[in-house]
Design a protein around this motif. Structure first.
Motif, PDB file in Angstrom:
ATOM      1  N   SER A   2       0.786  -1.138   0.041  1.00 21.92           N
ATOM      2  CA  SER A   2       0.057   0.085   0.169  1.00 21.92           C
ATOM      3  C   SER A   2       0.842   1.468   0.065  1.00 21.92           C
ATOM      4  O   SER A   2       1.954   1.233   0.634  1.00 21.92           O
ATOM      5  CB  SER A   2      -0.925  -0.021   1.106  1.00 21.92           C
ATOM      6  OG  SER A   2      -0.153   0.312   2.517  1.00 21.92           O
ATOM      7  N   MET A  17     -11.169   8.045  -8.651  1.00 17.68           N
ATOM      8  CA  MET A  17      -9.994   7.541  -8.462  1.00 17.68           C
ATOM      9  C   MET A  17      -9.766   7.046  -6.961  1.00 17.68           C
ATOM     10  O   MET A  17      -8.943   6.144  -6.714  1.00 17.68           O
ATOM     11  CB  MET A  17      -8.803   8.823  -8.825  1.00 17.68           C
ATOM     12  CG  MET A  17      -8.486   8.945 -10.361  1.00 17.68           C
ATOM     13  SD  MET A  17      -7.161   9.995 -10.823  1.00 17.68           S
ATOM     14  CE  MET A  17      -7.917  11.610 -10.301  1.00 17.68           C
ATOM     15  N   LYS A  20     -11.126   3.752  -6.414  1.00 13.17           N
ATOM     16  CA  LYS A  20     -10.184   2.791  -6.737  1.00 13.17           C
ATOM     17  C   LYS A  20      -8.861   2.765  -5.871  1.00 13.17           C
ATOM     18  O   LYS A  20      -8.548   1.586  -5.690  1.00 13.17           O
ATOM     19  CB  LYS A  20      -9.759   3.140  -8.224  1.00 13.17           C
ATOM     20  CG  LYS A  20     -10.742   2.827  -9.152  1.00 13.17           C
ATOM     21  CD  LYS A  20     -11.183   1.342  -9.348  1.00 13.17           C
ATOM     22  CE  LYS A  20     -12.289   1.160 -10.115  1.00 13.17           C
ATOM     23  NZ  LYS A  20     -12.550  -0.407 -10.198  1.00 13.17           N
ATOM     24  N   PHE A  21      -8.302   3.728  -5.418  1.00 13.37           N
ATOM     25  CA  PHE A  21      -7.212   3.733  -4.578  1.00 13.37           C
ATOM     26  C   PHE A  21      -7.662   3.017  -3.123  1.00 13.37           C
ATOM     27  O   PHE A  21      -6.792   2.068  -2.832  1.00 13.37           O
ATOM     28  CB  PHE A  21      -6.773   5.054  -4.237  1.00 13.37           C
ATOM     29  CG  PHE A  21      -6.109   5.821  -5.329  1.00 13.37           C
ATOM     30  CD1 PHE A  21      -5.098   5.169  -6.011  1.00 13.37           C
ATOM     31  CD2 PHE A  21      -6.463   6.977  -5.578  1.00 13.37           C
ATOM     32  CE1 PHE A  21      -4.516   5.655  -7.091  1.00 13.37           C
ATOM     33  CE2 PHE A  21      -5.627   7.892  -6.393  1.00 13.37           C
ATOM     34  CZ  PHE A  21      -4.614   7.037  -7.467  1.00 13.37           C
ATOM     35  N   HIS A  24      -8.022  -0.714  -3.772  1.00 21.41           N
ATOM     36  CA  HIS A  24      -6.826  -1.454  -3.705  1.00 21.41           C
ATOM     37  C   HIS A  24      -5.946  -1.217  -2.531  1.00 21.41           C
ATOM     38  O   HIS A  24      -4.802  -1.642  -2.579  1.00 21.41           O
ATOM     39  CB  HIS A  24      -5.996  -1.033  -5.215  1.00 21.41           C
ATOM     40  CG  HIS A  24      -6.484  -1.587  -6.210  1.00 21.41           C
ATOM     41  ND1 HIS A  24      -7.868  -1.273  -6.843  1.00 21.41           N
ATOM     42  CD2 HIS A  24      -6.233  -2.717  -6.912  1.00 21.41           C
ATOM     43  CE1 HIS A  24      -7.986  -1.834  -7.873  1.00 21.41           C
ATOM     44  NE2 HIS A  24      -7.295  -2.572  -8.039  1.00 21.41           N
ATOM     45  N   HIS A  26      -5.005   1.505  -0.605  1.00 19.92           N
ATOM     46  CA  HIS A  26      -4.049   2.685  -0.696  1.00 19.92           C
ATOM     47  C   HIS A  26      -4.745   3.504   0.585  1.00 19.92           C
ATOM     48  O   HIS A  26      -5.510   4.324  -0.064  1.00 19.92           O
ATOM     49  CB  HIS A  26      -3.584   3.254  -1.898  1.00 19.92           C
ATOM     50  CG  HIS A  26      -2.863   2.375  -2.818  1.00 19.92           C
ATOM     51  ND1 HIS A  26      -1.583   1.865  -2.673  1.00 19.92           N
ATOM     52  CD2 HIS A  26      -3.321   1.705  -4.117  1.00 19.92           C
ATOM     53  CE1 HIS A  26      -1.327   0.982  -3.707  1.00 19.92           C
ATOM     54  NE2 HIS A  26      -2.231   0.838  -4.350  1.00 19.92           N
ATOM     55  N   THR A  28      -5.845   6.741   1.602  1.00 26.88           N
ATOM     56  CA  THR A  28      -6.180   8.107   0.902  1.00 26.88           C
ATOM     57  C   THR A  28      -6.668   9.307   1.666  1.00 26.88           C
ATOM     58  O   THR A  28      -7.884   8.965   2.248  1.00 26.88           O
ATOM     59  CB  THR A  28      -7.085   7.893  -0.311  1.00 26.88           C
ATOM     60  OG1 THR A  28      -6.540   6.742  -1.060  1.00 26.88           O
ATOM     61  CG2 THR A  28      -6.966   8.973  -1.247  1.00 26.88           C
ATOM     62  N   ASN A 142       6.282   5.618  -8.334  1.00 29.96           N
ATOM     63  CA  ASN A 142       4.712   5.719  -8.186  1.00 29.96           C
ATOM     64  C   ASN A 142       4.196   4.931  -9.109  1.00 29.96           C
ATOM     65  O   ASN A 142       3.054   4.811  -9.111  1.00 29.96           O
ATOM     66  CB  ASN A 142       4.614   7.330  -7.942  1.00 29.96           C
ATOM     67  CG  ASN A 142       5.077   7.976  -7.205  1.00 29.96           C
ATOM     68  OD1 ASN A 142       4.771   8.020  -5.896  1.00 29.96           O
ATOM     69  ND2 ASN A 142       6.082   8.931  -7.666  1.00 29.96           N
ATOM     70  N   VAL A 145       1.108   2.523  -7.727  1.00 25.90           N
ATOM     71  CA  VAL A 145      -0.222   2.957  -7.234  1.00 25.90           C
ATOM     72  C   VAL A 145      -0.887   3.647  -8.400  1.00 25.90           C
ATOM     73  O   VAL A 145      -2.084   3.719  -8.275  1.00 25.90           O
ATOM     74  CB  VAL A 145       0.007   4.176  -6.010  1.00 25.90           C
ATOM     75  CG1 VAL A 145       0.912   5.366  -6.689  1.00 25.90           C
ATOM     76  CG2 VAL A 145      -1.081   4.453  -5.576  1.00 25.90           C
ATOM     77  N   VAL A 148      -3.471   1.548 -10.408  1.00 29.41           N
ATOM     78  CA  VAL A 148      -4.611   1.321  -9.882  1.00 29.41           C
ATOM     79  C   VAL A 148      -5.810   2.169 -10.973  1.00 29.41           C
ATOM     80  O   VAL A 148      -6.868   1.509 -10.978  1.00 29.41           O
ATOM     81  CB  VAL A 148      -4.696   1.790  -8.649  1.00 29.41           C
ATOM     82  CG1 VAL A 148      -6.215   1.747  -8.095  1.00 29.41           C
ATOM     83  CG2 VAL A 148      -3.861   0.876  -7.770  1.00 29.41           C
TER      84      VAL A 148
END
Length: 287
Positions: A2, A17, A20-21, A24, A26, A28, A142, A145, A148
């Motif tokens: 992550s 976005m 989606k982050f 998966h 991450h 945010t 990056n 990430v 994604v």
């Protein structure tokens, strides 16, 4: 693994976005002028920042989803951004993007310019992709990430390239959409429904791909054999489209622009060349 990041700008693209982050894994952080736009995302696990600086301080990686680069200046000017990687997915001109990279560098930040080539509902879906340009090491750090939200296509160190590719794609896309509306307007002057015309229009749109290889080959070789579809012949058709538009009262500005290309191609001596020779009219210094 992550990667924590911040997303600033929660219009439809920004919201898609972030979703989606989060999906998966991450972490945010989000900020938007209208704070309520973050409500649904917070319910999904996003962290709402109370201020821009709080959003910037939360993470090293900052993704901007704004209207244009002017909005970036408005939001970031006067903030502390040293050490940050700014991935700007906003639309603007290539020249503006290069100037923005310099502006950020003066403040200790690095720009990775990007252009996401799908509408919000398709962010992260199969076939989604985005252009990126800027320092290669920044992109590679990056890439995972960014993948994604769409396949990340790196174009090089020149910050202008991502924007140039993005706008070139939009050039084709927007012109095609406008042509679709215009052709439908023509047939509807005869009382024909858009639905009745649609199968033929769809067939026409799909057939465009058959011209790609010839077009690219002709342009790269600088040779335009005109045995089958020369500019004189195609130009006559362009004249007829303008005539039909004017006779039916349909706005003729779009077909007149196309007509102008053919007339200038003929005036430049390309009349017997293939229609792809019009590239010589539209390129810089063209004639």
């Amino acid at each position: 693994m992550s990667t924590p990041l911040t997303v600033i700008g929660l219009g439809p693209m920004g919201q898609a976005m972030v979703a989606k982050f989060l999906e998966h894994g991450h972490p945010t952080t989000v900020w938007n002028r209208t704070a309520s736009r973050a409500d649904a995302l917070v319910e999904q696990g996003a962290t709402r920042a109370a201020t821009v600086q709080e959003a910037l301080d939360a993470n090293r990686l900052i993704v901007l989803s704004l209207t244009d680069y002017a909005a970036m200046y408005e939001i970031l000017d006067g903030r502390t951004i040293a050490g940050k990687t700014i991935v700007n997915l906003s639309s603007d001109t290539p020249e503006t993007t290069v100037k923005a990279a310099a502006w950020l560098a003066e403040r200790g930040a690095e720009l990775l310019a990007g252009g996401l080539m799908v509408p919000a509902p398709l962010v992260g879906a199969e076939g989604a992709y985005a252009f990126y340009s800027g320092p290669k090491d920044v992109f590679e750090a990056n890439e995972d990430v960014l993948e994604v939200v769409g396949r990340p296509d790196y174009l090089g160190e020149d910050h202008s390239l991502a924007q140039l590719f993005y706008l070139a794609q939009l050039d084709f896309f927007l012109t095609t959409l406008a042509a679709m509306l215009h052709s439908i307007a023509l047939v509807k002057t005869a009382g024909v429904s858009a639905a009745q015309f649609a199968p033929y229009l769809k067939d026409n749109a799909q057939s465009i791909t058959m011209y790609f290889e010839e077009t690219i080959s002709n342009i790269d070789r600088g040779q335009y054999p005109g045995d089958l579809a020369n500019i004189l012949m195609m130009g006559a058709s362009a004249d007829h489209v303008v005539g039909a538009s004017e006779a039916t009262g349909v706005d003729a500005e779009l077909p007149k622009a196309i007509q102008s290309l053919y007339r200038r191609g003929i005036a430049a001596g390309h009349g017997r060349d293939n229609w792809t020779a019009l590239y010589n009219v539209v390129k810089p210094g063209g004639k």
